[in-house]
Design a protein around this motif. Structure first.
Motif, PDB file in Angstrom:
ATOM      1  N   ASP A  17       0.837  -1.204   0.000  1.00  0.00           N
ATOM      2  CA  ASP A  17       0.000   0.000   0.000  1.00  0.00           C
ATOM      3  C   ASP A  17       0.872   1.253   0.000  1.00  0.00           C
ATOM      4  OD1 ASP A  17      -2.502  -1.208  -0.098  1.00  0.00           O
ATOM      5  OD2 ASP A  17      -2.781  -1.208   2.084  1.00  0.00           O
ATOM      6  N   ASP A  18       1.922   1.235   0.812  1.00  0.00           N
ATOM      7  CA  ASP A  18       2.821   2.391   0.902  1.00  0.00           C
ATOM      8  C   ASP A  18       3.583   2.601  -0.405  1.00  0.00           C
ATOM      9  OD1 ASP A  18       2.005   2.797   3.489  1.00  0.00           O
ATOM     10  OD2 ASP A  18       3.810   1.945   4.419  1.00  0.00           O
ATOM     11  N   GLU A  19       4.039   1.509  -1.034  1.00  0.00           N
ATOM     12  CA  GLU A  19       4.774   1.627  -2.297  1.00  0.00           C
ATOM     13  C   GLU A  19       3.908   2.282  -3.368  1.00  0.00           C
ATOM     14  OE1 GLU A  19       8.089   0.731  -3.013  1.00  0.00           O
ATOM     15  OE2 GLU A  19       8.124   0.667  -0.826  1.00  0.00           O
ATOM     16  N   VAL A  20       2.651   1.850  -3.445  1.00  0.00           N
ATOM     17  CA  VAL A  20       1.739   2.415  -4.443  1.00  0.00           C
ATOM     18  C   VAL A  20       1.400   3.861  -4.104  1.00  0.00           C
ATOM     19  CG1 VAL A  20      -0.578   2.246  -5.416  1.00  0.00           C
ATOM     20  CG2 VAL A  20       0.800   0.173  -5.121  1.00  0.00           C
ATOM     21  N   ALA A  21       1.116   4.123  -2.831  1.00  0.00           N
ATOM     22  CA  ALA A  21       0.741   5.482  -2.415  1.00  0.00           C
ATOM     23  C   ALA A  21       1.873   6.479  -2.668  1.00  0.00           C
ATOM     24  CB  ALA A  21       0.347   5.486  -0.943  1.00  0.00           C
ATOM     25  N   ALA A  22       3.117   6.000  -2.524  1.00  0.00           N
ATOM     26  CA  ALA A  22       4.274   6.881  -2.728  1.00  0.00           C
ATOM     27  C   ALA A  22       4.616   7.054  -4.206  1.00  0.00           C
ATOM     28  CB  ALA A  22       5.481   6.326  -1.983  1.00  0.00           C
ATOM     29  N   GLY A  23       3.932   6.329  -5.085  1.00  0.00           N
ATOM     30  CA  GLY A  23       4.193   6.450  -6.509  1.00  0.00           C
ATOM     31  C   GLY A  23       5.405   5.691  -6.998  1.00  0.00           C
ATOM     32  N   ARG A  24       5.936   4.805  -6.150  1.00  0.00           N
ATOM     33  CA  ARG A  24       7.105   4.018  -6.581  1.00  0.00           C
ATOM     34  C   ARG A  24       6.705   2.815  -7.425  1.00  0.00           C
ATOM     35  NH1 ARG A  24       8.731   5.636  -1.162  1.00  0.00           N
ATOM     36  NH2 ARG A  24       7.642   3.806  -0.312  1.00  0.00           N
ATOM     37  N   LEU A  25       5.474   2.359  -7.263  1.00  0.00           N
ATOM     38  CA  LEU A  25       4.926   1.237  -8.028  1.00  0.00           C
ATOM     39  C   LEU A  25       3.565   1.624  -8.588  1.00  0.00           C
ATOM     40  CD1 LEU A  25       5.265  -2.121  -6.000  1.00  0.00           C
ATOM     41  CD2 LEU A  25       6.370  -1.544  -8.160  1.00  0.00           C
ATOM     42  N   PRO A  26       3.262   1.247  -9.837  1.00  0.00           N
ATOM     43  CA  PRO A  26       1.889   1.427 -10.287  1.00  0.00           C
ATOM     44  C   PRO A  26       0.941   0.462  -9.584  1.00  0.00           C
ATOM     45  CG  PRO A  26       3.216   0.366 -11.993  1.00  0.00           C
ATOM     46  CD  PRO A  26       4.146   0.749 -10.886  1.00  0.00           C
ATOM     47  N   GLY A  27       1.431  -0.755  -9.338  1.00  0.00           N
ATOM     48  CA  GLY A  27       0.615  -1.765  -8.672  1.00  0.00           C
ATOM     49  C   GLY A  27       1.355  -3.081  -8.598  1.00  0.00           C
ATOM     50  N   ALA A  28       0.741  -4.069  -7.970  1.00  0.00           N
ATOM     51  CA  ALA A  28       1.345  -5.391  -7.822  1.00  0.00           C
ATOM     52  C   ALA A  28       0.251  -6.386  -7.462  1.00  0.00           C
ATOM     53  CB  ALA A  28       2.423  -5.382  -6.733  1.00  0.00           C
ATOM     54  N   VAL A  29       0.549  -7.652  -7.683  1.00  0.00           N
ATOM     55  CA  VAL A  29      -0.286  -8.745  -7.198  1.00  0.00           C
ATOM     56  C   VAL A  29       0.630  -9.696  -6.438  1.00  0.00           C
ATOM     57  CG1 VAL A  29      -1.969 -10.523  -7.760  1.00  0.00           C
ATOM     58  CG2 VAL A  29      -1.755  -8.529  -9.245  1.00  0.00           C
ATOM     59  N   VAL A  30       0.201 -10.109  -5.244  1.00  0.00           N
ATOM     60  CA  VAL A  30       1.024 -10.921  -4.350  1.00  0.00           C
ATOM     61  C   VAL A  30       0.252 -12.165  -3.941  1.00  0.00           C
ATOM     62  CG1 VAL A  30       2.236 -10.971  -2.136  1.00  0.00           C
ATOM     63  CG2 VAL A  30       2.211  -8.862  -3.484  1.00  0.00           C
ATOM     64  N   LEU A  31       0.920 -13.303  -4.022  1.00  0.00           N
ATOM     65  CA  LEU A  31       0.331 -14.573  -3.597  1.00  0.00           C
ATOM     66  C   LEU A  31       1.286 -15.304  -2.670  1.00  0.00           C
ATOM     67  CD1 LEU A  31      -1.744 -16.994  -3.887  1.00  0.00           C
ATOM     68  CD2 LEU A  31      -0.295 -17.771  -5.790  1.00  0.00           C
ATOM     69  N   ILE A  32       0.762 -15.812  -1.563  1.00  0.00           N
ATOM     70  CA  ILE A  32       1.475 -16.771  -0.712  1.00  0.00           C
ATOM     71  C   ILE A  32       0.587 -18.001  -0.613  1.00  0.00           C
ATOM     72  CG2 ILE A  32       2.543 -17.221   1.528  1.00  0.00           C
ATOM     73  CD1 ILE A  32       2.665 -14.172   1.934  1.00  0.00           C
ATOM     74  N   GLN A  33       1.153 -19.148  -0.867  1.00  0.00           N
ATOM     75  CA  GLN A  33       0.389 -20.392  -0.865  1.00  0.00           C
ATOM     76  C   GLN A  33       1.108 -21.410   0.018  1.00  0.00           C
ATOM     77  OE1 GLN A  33      -1.805 -21.183  -4.519  1.00  0.00           O
ATOM     78  NE2 GLN A  33      -0.699 -23.123  -4.701  1.00  0.00           N
ATOM     79  N   GLN A  34       0.365 -22.085   0.865  1.00  0.00           N
ATOM     80  CA  GLN A  34       0.949 -23.123   1.723  1.00  0.00           C
ATOM     81  C   GLN A  34       0.048 -24.346   1.696  1.00  0.00           C
ATOM     82  OE1 GLN A  34       1.316 -22.428   6.014  1.00  0.00           O
ATOM     83  NE2 GLN A  34       3.330 -23.414   6.011  1.00  0.00           N
ATOM     84  N   HIS A  35       0.684 -25.527   1.642  1.00  0.00           N
ATOM     85  CA  HIS A  35      -0.059 -26.793   1.568  1.00  0.00           C
ATOM     86  C   HIS A  35      -1.042 -26.790   0.389  1.00  0.00           C
ATOM     87  CE1 HIS A  35       1.838 -27.145   5.382  1.00  0.00           C
ATOM     88  NE2 HIS A  35       0.935 -26.453   6.064  1.00  0.00           N
ATOM     89  N   GLY A  36      -0.632 -26.125  -0.717  1.00  0.00           N
ATOM     90  CA  GLY A  36      -1.438 -26.132  -1.926  1.00  0.00           C
ATOM     91  C   GLY A  36      -2.609 -25.180  -1.935  1.00  0.00           C
ATOM     92  N   ARG A  37      -2.734 -24.337  -0.896  1.00  0.00           N
ATOM     93  CA  ARG A  37      -3.872 -23.418  -0.814  1.00  0.00           C
ATOM     94  C   ARG A  37      -3.395 -21.990  -0.566  1.00  0.00           C
ATOM     95  NH1 ARG A  37      -5.060 -27.633   2.391  1.00  0.00           N
ATOM     96  NH2 ARG A  37      -4.629 -26.431   4.278  1.00  0.00           N
ATOM     97  N   PRO A  38      -4.030 -21.010  -1.197  1.00  0.00           N
ATOM     98  CA  PRO A  38      -3.643 -19.620  -0.944  1.00  0.00           C
ATOM     99  C   PRO A  38      -3.922 -19.229   0.512  1.00  0.00           C
ATOM    100  CG  PRO A  38      -4.995 -19.788  -2.935  1.00  0.00           C
ATOM    101  CD  PRO A  38      -5.083 -21.112  -2.234  1.00  0.00           C
TER     102      PRO A  38
END
Length: 395
Positions: A17-38
């Motif tokens: 949220d901070d990276e986007v708010a500061a204008g350093r990133l246009p956006g991102a998608v992040v996934l963490i998955q454990q035991h085959g499930r997000p």
């Protein structure tokens, strides 16, 4: 086995949220998955600051070098099937490599530095292409004279496919003797051409049939052909000149299926690929590599006893060796405290900021999809630390 804490996951959210708010990133998608499930899937910011369309999990990203693990898997499948061998000379498939020479810097009669050509001590092999010990480099690595030779060759001039590109590379001097130095470069692009010759298909046809379709990776391809797909594409910030130029170059050659950097994908697709790696080469009852071939692919082939040096541009990272298309964690590392992670962890990233790792010790994978060259060197290690902090924190 630890699971991530809510507070730890919330810190990841605040970071992006901070990276986007500061204008350093246009956006991102992040996934963490454990035991085959997000256990964490969030989209931040926008696909493109000019359109303002929000990031979503089906946003398509240019993978750049995160293409390399997929191409390397394709090659390992052919090796596993006995259709080619790690020890095969590349010249067996691409005859132009029979005339390969090594570029050696020497002092000319006038005292200037000149590039002299020497015969290779041994041929470049398929193993060299897989582990980046071929002596093939990128045009911005390898010493001033090698870099000049690459730039003068106009590798990306006109239209070209994998056959033409491999011949252009073969005409250039190797930066080092084969098998002596890990150095990043166009090795995986040449490997893509070998896959075409052995399989009798284009690189995309082979990967689609053998990897992408079986895994259900329907958004992973070299070329987006419909307006609907193109509208899902993430774009770098206009103030990110290196990546803007790299993307312009990639898109200006739709005829080139670059095994080293040409694929685009979304996070759901790449999670299928990463989960298959985490499972040891198998997913949903389909095995892509035999256990022995998978073990070989994910072993360190540039460590002690391999005869391979690591130069100043050593990329896999502190504590990591390199297998076939993947970095593999082999030791804690020299930094104090050591970088977060586990022995046996596999990872790779790219010049466009995309990044993934799989950690068999805690049965976890994480993927970061973003388009930034400016900020990736800072964001990737920060993201890794946040992920492992979340798993280390009390629940």
């Amino acid at each position: 086995m630890p699971s991530p804490s809510p507070d730890g996951l919330a810190r990841i959210t605040r970071f992006f949220d901070d990276e986007v708010a500061a204008g350093r990133l246009p956006g991102a998608v992040v996934l963490i998955q454990q035991h085959g499930r997000p256990v964490y899937l969030k989209s931040f910011g926008v696909r493109d600051v000019r359109s303002g369309v929000p990031m979503t999990p089906d946003t398509i990203f240019a993978l750049h070098s995160m293409t390399k693990p997929i191409t390397s898997l394709a090659a390992m499948m052919l090796i596993d099937q006995g259709r080619m061998s790690l020890s095969d000379p590349v010249a067996k498939y691409i005859p132009a490599f029979a005339d390969e020479k090594v570029g050696v810097e020497a002092t000319g009669m006038d005292g200037s530095r000149v590039l002299k050509l020497a015969p290779p001590a041994r041929p470049v092999t398929i193993m060299d292409l897989l582990r980046h010990t071929s002596g093939i480099t990128y045009e911005y690595i390898g010493g001033a004279l090698i870099e000049h030779a690459y730039m003068a060759a106009h590798l990306f001039g006109g239209r070209f496919d994998n056959a033409e590109f491999a011949d252009r590379i073969a005409a250039l001097p190797l930066a080092r003797q084969p098998g002596t130095l890990w150095r990043y470069g166009h090795s995986t692009d040449v490997l893509g051409r070998v896959i075409e010759i052995v399989s009798g298909q284009t690189l995309y046809q082979f990967e689609k049939q053998q990897i992408l379709d079986p895994l259900g990776m329907t958004s992973t391809k070299f070329l987006l052909t419909t307006p609907e797909e193109q509208a899902r594409m993430a774009e770098p910030l206009p103030s990110d000149p290196i990546l803007v130029a790299a993307e312009r170059a990639r898109r200006s050659h739709p005829e080139w299926e670059s095994g080293g950097g040409g694929l685009v994908s979304d996070i759901t697709d790449y999670a299928r690929f990463a989960q298959m790696l985490l499972n040891g080469g198998e997913l949903d009852g389909t095995r892509y590599l035999s256990p022995a071939a998978f073990k070989d692919m994910t072993a360190d082939h540039i460590g002690d006893g391999s005869g391979v040096e690591r130069d100043f541009f050593y990329f896999p990272g502190d504590g990591f060796g390199y297998g076939y298309g993947l970095a593999v964690r082999v030791e804690p590392g020299e930094a104090r405290p050591p970088p977060p992670g586990s022995i046996g962890e596999l990872k790779w990233d790219s010049g466009s900021g995309t990044y993934f790792l799989v950690d068999p010790k805690i049965d976890m994978l994480c993927i970061l999809m973003e388009q930034t060259q400016n900020e990736r060197g800072r964001i990737t290690p920060a993201f890794t630390k946040l992920v492992y902090d979340a798993f280390a924190a009390p629940n």
